[in-house]
Design a protein around this motif. Structure first.
Motif, PDB file in Angstrom:
ATOM      1  N   PHE A 124      79.492  38.499 -37.326  1.00 36.52           N
ATOM      2  CA  PHE A 124      80.211  38.167 -38.564  1.00 36.52           C
ATOM      3  C   PHE A 124      80.881  36.786 -38.504  1.00 36.52           C
ATOM      4  CE2 PHE A 124      79.994  42.834 -38.733  1.00 36.52           C
ATOM      5  CZ  PHE A 124      79.452  42.991 -40.000  1.00 36.52           C
ATOM      6  N   LYS A 125      80.531  36.013 -37.460  1.00 38.48           N
ATOM      7  CA  LYS A 125      81.010  34.620 -37.330  1.00 38.48           C
ATOM      8  C   LYS A 125      82.531  34.529 -37.400  1.00 38.48           C
ATOM      9  CE  LYS A 125      76.719  32.723 -39.203  1.00 38.48           C
ATOM     10  NZ  LYS A 125      76.181  32.393 -37.882  1.00 38.48           N
ATOM     11  N   LEU A 126      83.185  35.312 -36.554  1.00 33.10           N
ATOM     12  CA  LEU A 126      84.644  35.362 -36.549  1.00 33.10           C
ATOM     13  C   LEU A 126      85.257  34.590 -35.376  1.00 33.10           C
ATOM     14  CD1 LEU A 126      85.185  39.134 -37.480  1.00 33.10           C
ATOM     15  CD2 LEU A 126      85.184  37.142 -38.995  1.00 33.10           C
ATOM     16  N   GLY A 127      84.498  33.664 -34.820  1.00 32.48           N
ATOM     17  CA  GLY A 127      85.014  32.890 -33.691  1.00 32.48           C
ATOM     18  C   GLY A 127      86.276  32.122 -34.025  1.00 32.48           C
ATOM     19  N   PHE A 128      86.461  31.812 -35.302  1.00 33.82           N
ATOM     20  CA  PHE A 128      87.645  31.054 -35.716  1.00 33.82           C
ATOM     21  C   PHE A 128      88.942  31.808 -35.445  1.00 33.82           C
ATOM     22  CE2 PHE A 128      86.750  33.716 -39.362  1.00 33.82           C
ATOM     23  CZ  PHE A 128      88.006  34.075 -39.812  1.00 33.82           C
ATOM     24  N   ASN A 131      91.370  30.667 -32.901  1.00 36.47           N
ATOM     25  CA  ASN A 131      92.213  29.497 -33.167  1.00 36.47           C
ATOM     26  C   ASN A 131      93.661  29.875 -33.421  1.00 36.47           C
ATOM     27  OD1 ASN A 131      89.904  27.923 -32.980  1.00 36.47           O
ATOM     28  ND2 ASN A 131      89.519  27.945 -35.175  1.00 36.47           N
ATOM     29  N   PHE A 132      93.917  31.158 -33.702  1.00 42.14           N
ATOM     30  CA  PHE A 132      95.290  31.576 -33.950  1.00 42.14           C
ATOM     31  C   PHE A 132      96.098  31.670 -32.659  1.00 42.14           C
ATOM     32  CE2 PHE A 132      93.288  33.104 -37.886  1.00 42.14           C
ATOM     33  CZ  PHE A 132      94.177  32.583 -38.806  1.00 42.14           C
ATOM     34  N   LEU A 133      95.431  31.539 -31.526  1.00 43.17           N
ATOM     35  CA  LEU A 133      96.145  31.470 -30.253  1.00 43.17           C
ATOM     36  C   LEU A 133      96.342  30.001 -29.910  1.00 43.17           C
ATOM     37  CD1 LEU A 133      94.612  34.187 -27.900  1.00 43.17           C
ATOM     38  CD2 LEU A 133      96.986  33.940 -28.527  1.00 43.17           C
ATOM     39  N   LEU A 277      90.509  44.591 -27.354  1.00 41.48           N
ATOM     40  CA  LEU A 277      90.594  43.474 -28.297  1.00 41.48           C
ATOM     41  C   LEU A 277      91.296  42.281 -27.657  1.00 41.48           C
ATOM     42  CD1 LEU A 277      90.265  42.314 -31.154  1.00 41.48           C
ATOM     43  CD2 LEU A 277      92.450  43.385 -31.756  1.00 41.48           C
ATOM     44  N   LEU A 278      92.400  42.544 -26.954  1.00 43.10           N
ATOM     45  CA  LEU A 278      93.136  41.451 -26.300  1.00 43.10           C
ATOM     46  C   LEU A 278      92.296  40.796 -25.212  1.00 43.10           C
ATOM     47  CD1 LEU A 278      96.647  43.146 -26.007  1.00 43.10           C
ATOM     48  CD2 LEU A 278      95.903  41.451 -27.683  1.00 43.10           C
ATOM     49  N   ILE A 279      91.620  41.615 -24.416  1.00 43.43           N
ATOM     50  CA  ILE A 279      90.751  41.076 -23.360  1.00 43.43           C
ATOM     51  C   ILE A 279      89.634  40.242 -23.978  1.00 43.43           C
ATOM     52  CG2 ILE A 279      88.981  41.746 -21.671  1.00 43.43           C
ATOM     53  CD1 ILE A 279      90.840  44.026 -20.818  1.00 43.43           C
ATOM     54  N   SER A 280      89.072  40.711 -25.089  1.00 45.22           N
ATOM     55  CA  SER A 280      87.998  39.974 -25.759  1.00 45.22           C
ATOM     56  C   SER A 280      88.482  38.607 -26.233  1.00 45.22           C
ATOM     57  CB  SER A 280      87.480  40.781 -26.962  1.00 45.22           C
ATOM     58  OG  SER A 280      86.968  42.020 -26.550  1.00 45.22           O
ATOM     59  N   ILE A 281      89.652  38.583 -26.852  1.00 51.78           N
ATOM     60  CA  ILE A 281      90.167  37.319 -27.396  1.00 51.78           C
ATOM     61  C   ILE A 281      90.521  36.355 -26.280  1.00 51.78           C
ATOM     62  CG2 ILE A 281      92.058  36.270 -28.698  1.00 51.78           C
ATOM     63  CD1 ILE A 281      92.106  38.782 -30.441  1.00 51.78           C
ATOM     64  N   GLY A 283      89.499  36.387 -23.147  1.00 50.58           N
ATOM     65  CA  GLY A 283      88.277  36.006 -22.443  1.00 50.58           C
ATOM     66  C   GLY A 283      87.476  34.986 -23.219  1.00 50.58           C
ATOM     67  N   PHE A 284      87.372  35.183 -24.536  1.00 46.03           N
ATOM     68  CA  PHE A 284      86.612  34.244 -25.353  1.00 46.03           C
ATOM     69  C   PHE A 284      87.278  32.876 -25.388  1.00 46.03           C
ATOM     70  CE2 PHE A 284      86.045  32.408 -29.691  1.00 46.03           C
ATOM     71  CZ  PHE A 284      84.735  31.984 -29.523  1.00 46.03           C
ATOM     72  N   VAL A 285      88.599  32.852 -25.549  1.00 46.89           N
ATOM     73  CA  VAL A 285      89.312  31.572 -25.585  1.00 46.89           C
ATOM     74  C   VAL A 285      89.120  30.812 -24.274  1.00 46.89           C
ATOM     75  CG1 VAL A 285      91.605  30.516 -25.633  1.00 46.89           C
ATOM     76  CG2 VAL A 285      91.033  32.290 -27.272  1.00 46.89           C
ATOM     77  N   GLU A 286      89.279  31.497 -23.149  1.00 46.56           N
ATOM     78  CA  GLU A 286      89.105  30.850 -21.848  1.00 46.56           C
ATOM     79  C   GLU A 286      87.673  30.353 -21.694  1.00 46.56           C
ATOM     80  OE1 GLU A 286      89.448  31.831 -17.042  1.00 46.56           O
ATOM     81  OE2 GLU A 286      90.134  33.306 -18.509  1.00 46.56           O
ATOM     82  N   SER A 287      86.723  31.202 -22.060  1.00 44.12           N
ATOM     83  CA  SER A 287      85.314  30.869 -21.882  1.00 44.12           C
ATOM     84  C   SER A 287      84.888  29.696 -22.753  1.00 44.12           C
ATOM     85  CB  SER A 287      84.457  32.099 -22.217  1.00 44.12           C
ATOM     86  OG  SER A 287      83.091  31.804 -22.092  1.00 44.12           O
ATOM     87  N   VAL A 288      85.239  29.743 -24.039  1.00 43.35           N
ATOM     88  CA  VAL A 288      84.777  28.702 -24.950  1.00 43.35           C
ATOM     89  C   VAL A 288      85.470  27.370 -24.649  1.00 43.35           C
ATOM     90  CG1 VAL A 288      86.419  28.914 -26.881  1.00 43.35           C
ATOM     91  CG2 VAL A 288      84.021  28.418 -27.342  1.00 43.35           C
ATOM     92  N   SER A 289      86.708  27.419 -24.148  1.00 41.24           N
ATOM     93  CA  SER A 289      87.404  26.180 -23.766  1.00 41.24           C
ATOM     94  C   SER A 289      86.677  25.488 -22.617  1.00 41.24           C
ATOM     95  CB  SER A 289      88.852  26.481 -23.371  1.00 41.24           C
ATOM     96  OG  SER A 289      89.560  27.036 -24.445  1.00 41.24           O
ATOM     97  N   VAL A 290      86.303  26.261 -21.608  1.00 41.98           N
ATOM     98  CA  VAL A 290      85.573  25.715 -20.462  1.00 41.98           C
ATOM     99  C   VAL A 290      84.210  25.205 -20.905  1.00 41.98           C
ATOM    100  CG1 VAL A 290      84.554  26.250 -18.220  1.00 41.98           C
ATOM    101  CG2 VAL A 290      86.758  27.237 -18.844  1.00 41.98           C
ATOM    102  N   ALA A 291      83.507  26.014 -21.716  1.00 44.11           N
ATOM    103  CA  ALA A 291      82.162  25.643 -22.154  1.00 44.11           C
ATOM    104  C   ALA A 291      82.172  24.344 -22.958  1.00 44.11           C
ATOM    105  CB  ALA A 291      81.559  26.779 -22.981  1.00 44.11           C
ATOM    106  N   GLN A 292      83.144  24.205 -23.871  1.00 46.76           N
ATOM    107  CA  GLN A 292      83.211  22.991 -24.684  1.00 46.76           C
ATOM    108  C   GLN A 292      83.541  21.768 -23.844  1.00 46.76           C
ATOM    109  OE1 GLN A 292      86.045  24.295 -27.651  1.00 46.76           O
ATOM    110  NE2 GLN A 292      84.448  24.706 -29.150  1.00 46.76           N
TER     111      GLN A 292
END
Length: 584
Positions: A124-128, A131-133, A277-281, A283-292
């Protein structure tokens, strides 16, 4: 067209069709280095999560392969990480006792839930939502988590049976059990910790001075934890230290990851939903920050929504092959990148190396002391601790400082779940507070130009018949009343005032509540004999305003530019009486 869509959804078809021998060579070298690093690290993070050591290896095999297929980063290394391991322990520690079958099943279920959440967010393209963190809050949470993780491992260094989920509980329990310290365990753990710190800081410079080539020096340095594992394991075996109270890993199954089935109990799923949900958020923030960060170094790009799908698939893979929640790790991803990884295939080769280790090497770690694994964790997580974020935010923004400080204190004082929940809540509240009181400036014409600037910052030309207010924020329900109050307060008592212009160059959105406020302002000013005008309205905002009756009822006009509004409504000269001096 179908092929293009398939390549977007399964990126392996994109990079795989151009894969060559040069990339294979670089990927293999990177995989060897990362495998050497991951063997002790995977065992250690499973210990941190309160799980059996082999689950750390299992969580590092199929998840890596699935991410290589569905992920978009060419350097991200997926697997167990310190913060997620700690969050896993905190989540499943509330539903089962560590070491029990129910505890392991809860870990599988947590991975399944996390994978499902990430997958749905990706579809559902909710990666945005990540950004609230805010970054300062995330930095504060990771710093506090690093302190908690290091403190939680001191019991293994001392060889005592301490417990606790908060810093105070851990330190109090350690203080109570200090008299029970096993001196041999302390010697092993202390020596391993000191050695690993030296390896991290001093080994590579020493090898370079001895003439060792950079790539080889890198490999040897990354193998430091393996050397600590080998040396301490042999020491425990040779001197029979297990009989003297030194805690060891013990028997680890010699097999590939088994097929496992998480629990579908409604009660367990409901209990673990929020932690997942917290682990997902996080984990995603940490992962996407490193990847970018790593992608930018090679002028590549990643797709955050596809990253959600890649991480979701990896977690589902962990759930059904004996693992627990995983994400992209900072340290191993940087090592993977620095070692020359060209494509996600490096991760797949790493998985093969770990599978071989799970089959062939597990008998060799029977006498591995848990103190060594604890030392590995302590050295790894202390690099995450950065209290300088407090001084940086204090100097830059007191609001950000308060958010970071609250996150750190709540995480240390009440545990990771409340800490990260507070971090999310504080990030959102901080955003709402900032946008509910937008920067609004009264502006005037800079002499000799067509530019308008804040009357309190620049010497500008103004007219008593015209007030121009620049709004530096989109207008929505939280700040609409603030704008109303600002305008009413400004125009009261101004008998010569005929026009108010809202300069909308920074307004990207006007919601229904804000529209109603604009209508109220228009009618209120009309009753006072003042016309309301707009200038520099953006196209999408104008399109939406045209769907309402506001423009028909507007007492004034909509101007293309603020200069045009000024010249039409109240031309000003360079006369001294029209100049507003810079406020002191």
């Amino acid at each position: 067209m179908f092929w293009n869509a398939l390549r977007r959804k399964i990126p392996v078809f994109e990079w795989g069709r151009t894969y060559n021998k040069h990339q294979f060579s670089n990927d293999m070298i990177a995989a060897i280095i990362v495998t050497i690093m991951l063997i002790p690290q995977s065992l250690a993070y499973a210990l941190l999560a309160g799980l059996s050591p082999e689950m750390g290896l299992y969580a590092s095999i199929l998840p890596i392969v699935l991410y290589a297929i569905f992920g978009t980063s060419r350097a991200l290394a997926v697997g167990p990480v310190a913060v997620v391991s700690l969050m896993t322990a905190a989540a499943i520690g509330n539903v089962a006792e560590a070491g029990s079958m129910g505890y392991a099943v809860a870990a599988l279920t947590l991975a399944m839930l996390s994978g499902a959440i990430l997958l749905l967010m990706g579809v559902f393209k909710l990666g945005f939502l990540a950004n609230f963190l805010s970054h300062p809050v995330i930095a504060g949470f990771i710093t506090a988590s690093g302190v908690l993780i290091a403190a939680s491992q001191l019991k293994h260094i001392l060889g005592v049976n301490a417990h606790g989920h908060t810093l105070f509980e851990m330190l109090w329990s350690l203080a109570v059990h200090v008299p029970e310290t096993n001196l041999i365990t302390l010697a092993i753990g202390g020596a391993a910790t000191a050695f690993l710190f030296w390896v991290r800081k001093g080994l590579k410079p020493l090898l370079r001075r001895l003439g060792v080539k950079p790539r080889l020096a890198d490999v040897i340095t990354k193998a430091g934890p393996v050397a600590a594992v080998v040396a301490t394991t042999l020491t425990v075996w040779a001197f029979g230290l297990a009989q003297k109270g030194v805690a060891i890993v013990g028997e680890v199954p010699q097999s590939l990851p088994p097929l496992t089935v998480p629990s579908f109990s409604p009660d367990l799923l409901l209990t673990l939903a929020v932690p997942a949900l917290l682990i997902s958020i996080i984990g995603f923030v940490e992962s996407v920050s490193v990847a970018q960060t790593l992608a930018a170094k090679k002028r590549q790009r990643i797709d955050p929504d596809q990253e959600l799908i890649g991480l979701g698939a990896a977690n589902l893979g962990a759930a059904f092959t004996g693992g627990y929640p995983v994400t992209g790790g900072f340290a191993r991803s940087v090592v993977n990148f620095d070692a020359g990884a060209e494509t996600p295939a490096a991760g797949a080769y790493t998985a093969i190396g770990l599978a071989i280790a799970a089959v062939a090497l597990t008998p060799l770690i029977f006498f591995l002391p848990k103190a060594t694994l604890a030392a590995t964790i302590i050295v790894a997580v202390l690099s995450l601790v950065d209290f300088s974020i407090l001084t940086r935010t204090w100097g830059y923004s007191k609001k950000d400082f308060s958010a970071v400080a609250a996150t750190i204190l709540l995480t240390l004082g009440f545990g990771v779940e409340l800490g990260v929940s507070a971090g999310v809540a504080i990030s959102i509240l901080l955003f709402l507070y900032k946008t509910s009181r937008p920067h609004v400036a009264e502006v005037g014409l800079v002499p000799g130009t067509e530019h308008f600037r804040n009357i309190n910052r620049h010497s500008v030309l103004t007219s008593p018949e015209l007030v121009t207010i620049r709004i530096d924020e989109s207008l929505y329900f939280a700040n609409a009343r603030f704008l109303e109050d600002y305008i009413y307060e400004r125009v009261v008592g101004e008998d010569r005032l005929k026009h108010v212009v809202l300069m909308c160059s920074a307004v990207n959105e006007v919601d229904m509540s804000a529209l109603e406020s604009l209508e109220a302002i228009n009618h209120r000013l009309q009753d006072m004999g003042i016309q309301l005008h707009l200038s520099e309205v953006k196209g999408p905002v104008m399109d939406r305003l045209k769907r309402s009756h506001f423009l028909e009822e507007l007492t004034g006009k909509v101007f293309l530019s603020q200069f045009n509004a000024q010249e039409t409504l109240a031309p000003v000269s360079n006369g001294q009486d029209a100049i507003r001096s810079l406020a002191v």
